[in-house]
Design a protein around this motif. Structure first.
Motif, mmCIF file in Angstrom:
data_model
loop_
_atom_site.group_PDB
_atom_site.id
_atom_site.type_symbol
_atom_site.label_atom_id
_atom_site.label_comp_id
_atom_site.label_asym_id
_atom_site.label_seq_id
_atom_site.Cartn_x
_atom_site.Cartn_y
_atom_site.Cartn_z
ATOM 1 N N GLU A 50 23.176 36.991 -33.713
ATOM 2 C CA GLU A 50 22.476 38.017 -34.653
ATOM 3 C C GLU A 50 23.640 37.469 -36.382
ATOM 4 O O GLU A 50 23.569 37.343 -37.417
ATOM 5 C CB GLU A 50 22.313 38.857 -34.655
ATOM 6 N N HIS A 51 25.050 38.017 -35.828
ATOM 7 C CA HIS A 51 26.074 37.888 -36.726
ATOM 8 C C HIS A 51 26.388 36.410 -37.864
ATOM 9 O O HIS A 51 26.254 36.171 -38.650
ATOM 10 C CB HIS A 51 27.485 38.636 -36.155
ATOM 11 N N PHE A 52 26.468 35.269 -36.439
ATOM 12 C CA PHE A 52 26.030 34.019 -36.605
ATOM 13 C C PHE A 52 25.154 33.472 -37.048
ATOM 14 O O PHE A 52 24.648 31.962 -37.770
ATOM 15 C CB PHE A 52 27.245 33.580 -35.527
ATOM 16 N N VAL A 98 34.386 34.222 -30.446
ATOM 17 C CA VAL A 98 35.704 33.122 -31.746
ATOM 18 C C VAL A 98 34.873 32.094 -31.599
ATOM 19 O O VAL A 98 35.042 31.673 -30.692
ATOM 20 C CB VAL A 98 36.839 33.119 -31.659
ATOM 21 N N LEU A 99 34.535 31.303 -32.887
ATOM 22 C CA LEU A 99 33.807 29.948 -32.894
ATOM 23 C C LEU A 99 34.859 29.322 -32.632
ATOM 24 O O LEU A 99 35.940 28.960 -33.280
ATOM 25 C CB LEU A 99 32.675 29.670 -33.923
ATOM 26 N N ALA A 100 34.691 28.370 -31.678
ATOM 27 C CA ALA A 100 36.152 27.597 -31.072
ATOM 28 C C ALA A 100 36.594 26.534 -32.683
ATOM 29 O O ALA A 100 38.249 25.906 -32.243
ATOM 30 C CB ALA A 100 35.408 26.651 -30.201
ATOM 31 N N TRP A 101 35.206 25.453 -33.440
ATOM 32 C CA TRP A 101 35.560 24.852 -33.983
ATOM 33 C C TRP A 101 36.666 25.603 -35.022
ATOM 34 O O TRP A 101 37.200 25.346 -35.896
ATOM 35 C CB TRP A 101 34.403 24.148 -34.565
ATOM 36 N N SER A 102 35.204 26.581 -36.088
ATOM 37 C CA SER A 102 35.453 26.897 -37.764
ATOM 38 C C SER A 102 37.151 28.148 -37.920
ATOM 39 O O SER A 102 37.264 28.695 -38.249
ATOM 40 C CB SER A 102 34.674 27.524 -37.856
ATOM 41 N N VAL A 149 30.862 28.976 -43.452
ATOM 42 C CA VAL A 149 29.699 29.030 -44.075
ATOM 43 C C VAL A 149 29.614 27.193 -44.837
ATOM 44 O O VAL A 149 28.462 27.002 -44.564
ATOM 45 C CB VAL A 149 30.284 29.163 -44.915
ATOM 46 N N GLU A 150 30.637 26.435 -44.597
ATOM 47 C CA GLU A 150 30.498 24.656 -45.487
ATOM 48 C C GLU A 150 30.085 24.220 -43.918
ATOM 49 O O GLU A 150 29.131 23.219 -44.315
ATOM 50 C CB GLU A 150 31.662 24.452 -45.819
ATOM 51 N N THR A 151 29.967 24.501 -42.633
ATOM 52 C CA THR A 151 30.175 23.344 -42.166
ATOM 53 C C THR A 151 28.989 23.697 -40.696
ATOM 54 O O THR A 151 28.078 23.310 -39.894
ATOM 55 C CB THR A 151 31.179 23.205 -41.255
ATOM 56 N N GLU A 152 30.072 24.772 -40.116
ATOM 57 C CA GLU A 152 29.517 24.516 -38.566
ATOM 58 C C GLU A 152 28.912 26.178 -38.338
ATOM 59 O O GLU A 152 27.304 26.048 -37.141
ATOM 60 C CB GLU A 152 30.839 25.916 -37.542
ATOM 61 N N GLY A 201 30.002 23.702 -33.633
ATOM 62 C CA GLY A 201 29.460 24.250 -33.216
ATOM 63 C C GLY A 201 28.745 23.717 -30.973
ATOM 64 O O GLY A 201 27.607 24.169 -31.093
ATOM 65 N N GLU A 202 30.276 23.637 -30.727
ATOM 66 C CA GLU A 202 30.319 23.146 -29.215
ATOM 67 C C GLU A 202 30.372 24.557 -28.565
ATOM 68 O O GLU A 202 29.809 24.893 -27.809
ATOM 69 C CB GLU A 202 30.812 22.152 -28.930
ATOM 70 N N ALA A 203 31.252 25.458 -28.360
ATOM 71 C CA ALA A 203 31.862 26.642 -28.457
ATOM 72 C C ALA A 203 31.955 27.576 -29.087
ATOM 73 O O ALA A 203 32.388 27.126 -30.040
ATOM 74 C CB ALA A 203 32.849 25.602 -27.038
#
Length: 508
Positions: free
Chosen positions: A193-195, A164-168, A302-305, A134-136
């Motif tokens: 809103e999508h995330f 793009v979410l940097a972690w997932s 879905v599971e983490t970020e 969730g950082e970037a």
């Protein structure tokens, strides 16, 4: 060293260079050089042990040093070429500069080979950027497909917006028609809103819709984007100039969309293209095994970020942009080919304009001066009467209905006079009517009524006639009809050849 040692073993077994070459270990020329060195150092004697890899390497390196390669014609310019290469100058540009500045006569192929040798001796070292959950998020635009609207036949180019979410590595993508500030902000809102959440930091390039001045240390952010970041509580992190590797994950994401979604697809219009794109993001792209994480991006999201993202604000920030415009002499400024009024005392000043989806706010030194509804068609104008000078407002407010109402309050003759003025179908008599009504303030309603009566009697329907009557006090004389009758009786008595009209056709 393995190949050299195998070749020495075969030589010690009595095989010729031709036989060893047939095995594919090395060529005849290299075998000849190795055989001469082996004979000189006694390596072909089966009774002696084979040399170690270190001893073998030392002998072969001395052999290479004794026969150096031909010196490049670009060697005198090595330092200059290295400097230009570090600055990102292209090889063809380097070749042209050497010819222009230093009289270099070699070909471009020599420059290309020299640059290749520099790249081998000074390899580029990189490191992988790691991000917490969730950082970037990384954002970029890429070129989209050309779409033909099946209903209108319009052909237009598109751009693909990717976050793009940097972690997932889960992403949001959308096709748009431009890269304007409104489009940039709107895509951010729909991505959040999508995330259903916001990353702590948004890593971007340096587009004009987000960064007004690109700089390594002190970049300047668009005012509208800064307001958006404050509303959604994220940090803006622009990449250094000409260094897109700092956001390599979205660079790869854009390429993935362009190479895997766009080919071999047909779109009816922009809305249909975005529907297909979102289905592809949530199905094929989201459930693929990612090449780096070896896990589906949607699963990691879905599971983490998703739970680690910042929550959306209760009220989304207004999608608005800022502009600067000068207030012209007509008390209007122009933005997006539409004109909006501002207080007349600010004529000539540069004002800040905030344009949202529905309203336009005008500021002067951070003080709100006007609010207008957002106009949508070029050439439209919106005016607030209080922004105009008093005499302009007075003229605008004193329309024909106002003049008739004021005249009716003065008297029937004045009302009839004003009504006669407006009966003229050729000339606009509004100013004349305003002038007649205005005479009542100077001379009073009673005198104006009498002056209008006198002007109507002589059928002189002009502002000047009423003004002269009042200036010469003719309205205070006797009734004009009575004066006319008295003048007729006096004239009849003194006429030399006058006869009574009643007796003119009477027979005697």
């Amino acid at each position: 060293m393995y190949h050299y040692r195998q070749a020495l073993v075969r030589m010690r077994q009595g095989e010729s260079d031709r036989q060893i070459q047939a095995t594919g270990l090395m060529g005849r020329r290299s075998l000849g050089i190795l055989r001469r060195q082996a004979q000189a150092h006694g390596w072909l004697d089966p009774a002696r042990a084979l040399p170690s890899d270190q001893d073998l390497a030392c002998v072969l390196q001395r052999q290479k040093a004794a026969h150096p390669r031909q010196r490049s014609s670009l060697e005198p310019h090595r330092q200059l070429i290295e400097q230009w290469t570090s600055e990102g100058v292209d090889g063809t540009t380097i070749h042209a500069a050497l010819k222009r500045r230093h009289g270099y006569t070699g070909s471009y192929s020599s420059v290309r080979r020299f640059l290749q040798s520099l790249a081998q001796t000074t390899p580029r070292v990189t490191s992988v950027l790691e991000f917490a959950v969730g950082e970037a998020a990384q954002v970029d635009f890429g070129k989209g497909p050309e779409i033909i609207d099946v209903q209108t036949g319009e052909v237009f180019k598109t751009w693909v917006f990717v976050m793009v979410l940097a972690w997932s590595r889960h992403q949001y993508a959308e096709l748009v028609r431009d890269q304007s500030i409104e489009t940039w902000l709107g895509c951010h809102r729909r991505a959040f809103e999508h995330f259903n959440g916001v990353a702590s930091k948004i890593i971007i390039d340096n587009p004009k819709c987000a960064i007004t001045k690109a700089c390594y240390h002190d970049p300047q952010v668009q005012r509208a984007y800064a307001d958006y970041a404050e509303g959604y509580r994220f940090l803006i992190s622009p990449c250094p100039v000409a260094d897109p590797q700092k956001k390599g994950r979205v660079e790869s994401g854009v390429k993935y969309v362009k190479n895997n979604f766009m080919p071999l697809r047909q779109f009816r219009d922009l809305a249909d293209a975005n529907r297909q794109l979102m289905d592809w993001v949530m199905q094929e792209a989201g459930n693929r095994i990612h090449g780096t994480t070896r896990t589906p991006p949607l699963q990691r999201f879905v599971e983490t970020e998703q739970a680690m993202l910042k929550p959306l604000p209760n009220r989304a920030p207004e999608c608005a942009r800022w502009a600067t415009a000068k207030l012209h002499g007509d008390c209007h400024l122009q933005v997006d080919q539409c004109r909006y009024s501002a207080p007349w005392r600010l004529v000539g000043e540069s004002l800040d304009v905030r344009l949202s989806e529905t309203t336009v706010r005008i500021y002067h030194h951070h003080e709100l001066k006007a609010i207008h509804p957002r106009l949508t068609h070029a050439g439209q104008r919106h005016t607030i009467d209080e922004h105009l000078p008093p005499h302009h407002v007075a003229y605008k407010m004193r329309d024909p209905q106002w003049c008739l109402k004021q005249a009716e309050a003065t008297g029937p003759y004045c009302h009839r006079f004003i009504h006669r003025l407006f009966e003229n179908r050729v000339l606009d008599r509004l100013r004349a009517a305003q002038g007649v009504v205005g005479l009542g303030k100077r001379y009073g309603a009673a005198r104006l009524e009498a002056a209008c009566q006198r002007a109507l009697h002589f059928d002189n329907i002009q502002y000047r006639a009423v003004r002269v009557i009042l200036e010469k006090s003719l309205d205070q004389q006797a009734d004009p009809q009575q004066c006319f009758d008295q003048m007729s009786d006096a004239y009849t008595g003194r006429a030399r050849f006058g006869r009574d009209t009643r007796k003119l056709f009477t027979k005697h």
